[in-house]
Design a protein around this motif. Structure first.
Motif, PDB file in Angstrom:
ATOM      1  N   VAL A  85      50.192 -11.305 -57.629  1.00 19.32           N
ATOM      2  CA  VAL A  85      50.770 -10.887 -58.914  1.00 19.32           C
ATOM      3  C   VAL A  85      50.349 -11.784 -60.091  1.00 19.32           C
ATOM      4  O   VAL A  85      50.773 -11.552 -61.221  1.00 19.32           O
ATOM      5  CB  VAL A  85      52.311 -10.821 -58.850  1.00 19.32           C
ATOM      6  CG1 VAL A  85      52.761  -9.685 -57.971  1.00 19.32           C
ATOM      7  CG2 VAL A  85      52.915 -12.147 -58.396  1.00 19.32           C
ATOM      8  N   ILE A  86      49.540 -12.788 -59.801  1.00 17.36           N
ATOM      9  CA  ILE A  86      49.078 -13.673 -60.885  1.00 17.36           C
ATOM     10  C   ILE A  86      47.699 -13.208 -61.344  1.00 17.36           C
ATOM     11  O   ILE A  86      46.800 -13.024 -60.531  1.00 17.36           O
ATOM     12  CB  ILE A  86      48.981 -15.137 -60.425  1.00 17.36           C
ATOM     13  CG1 ILE A  86      50.263 -15.587 -59.730  1.00 17.36           C
ATOM     14  CG2 ILE A  86      48.654 -16.031 -61.611  1.00 17.36           C
ATOM     15  CD1 ILE A  86      50.159 -16.965 -59.090  1.00 17.36           C
TER      16      ILE A  86
ATOM     17  N   ALA B  39      57.008 -19.721 -53.976  1.00 14.33           N
ATOM     18  CA  ALA B  39      56.591 -21.060 -54.441  1.00 14.33           C
ATOM     19  C   ALA B  39      55.216 -21.506 -53.955  1.00 14.33           C
ATOM     20  O   ALA B  39      54.841 -22.657 -54.157  1.00 14.33           O
ATOM     21  CB  ALA B  39      57.632 -22.121 -54.096  1.00 14.33           C
ATOM     22  N   CYS B  40      54.464 -20.620 -53.325  1.00 16.03           N
ATOM     23  CA  CYS B  40      53.103 -20.994 -52.901  1.00 16.03           C
ATOM     24  C   CYS B  40      52.274 -21.457 -54.091  1.00 16.03           C
ATOM     25  O   CYS B  40      51.552 -22.458 -54.004  1.00 16.03           O
ATOM     26  CB  CYS B  40      52.408 -19.800 -52.255  1.00 16.03           C
ATOM     27  SG  CYS B  40      53.205 -19.241 -50.749  1.00 16.03           S
TER      28      CYS B  40
ATOM     29  N   VAL C 182      58.691 -17.356 -60.523  1.00 19.97           N
ATOM     30  CA  VAL C 182      57.710 -18.281 -61.086  1.00 19.97           C
ATOM     31  C   VAL C 182      57.866 -18.406 -62.612  1.00 19.97           C
ATOM     32  O   VAL C 182      58.261 -17.463 -63.304  1.00 19.97           O
ATOM     33  CB  VAL C 182      56.276 -17.798 -60.727  1.00 19.97           C
ATOM     34  CG1 VAL C 182      55.902 -16.539 -61.480  1.00 19.97           C
ATOM     35  CG2 VAL C 182      55.263 -18.904 -60.988  1.00 19.97           C
TER      36      VAL C 182
END
Ligand code: SF4
Length: 67
Positions: free
Chosen positions: A61-62, A16-17, A35
């Motif tokens: 991973v984004i 959740a960062c 997410v």
């Protein structure tokens, strides 16, 4: 300039960062614990927030594509 956000869910731990840093763009799915991208094609007004969310991800991973 259009932006597109993708996430490699295989590597998302659900920490959740990204949601904390970029709550208008990322959320956590209650069922999967991973997410959800709320705005897949954000406008320029969200760029800073998107980039903050991306930098916050410990798993990297984004991905943000711009065209
Ligand atoms: S910061 Fe990265 S690992 Fe954590 S929930 Fe967001 S995408 Fe998943």
């Amino acid at each position: 300039m259009t932006m597109k956000i993708t996430v490699d869910l295989d590597g998302c731990t659900g920490c959740a960062c990204c949601m904390m840093e970029s709550p208008n763009v990322f959320d956590i799915d209650d069922e999967t614990g991973q997410v959800i991208v709320l705005v897949e094609n954000p406008g320029e007004e969200l760029r800073e927030e998107v980039e903050r969310g991306i930098r916050s991800c410990p798993e990297n991973v984004i991905v943000l594509e711009t065209a």
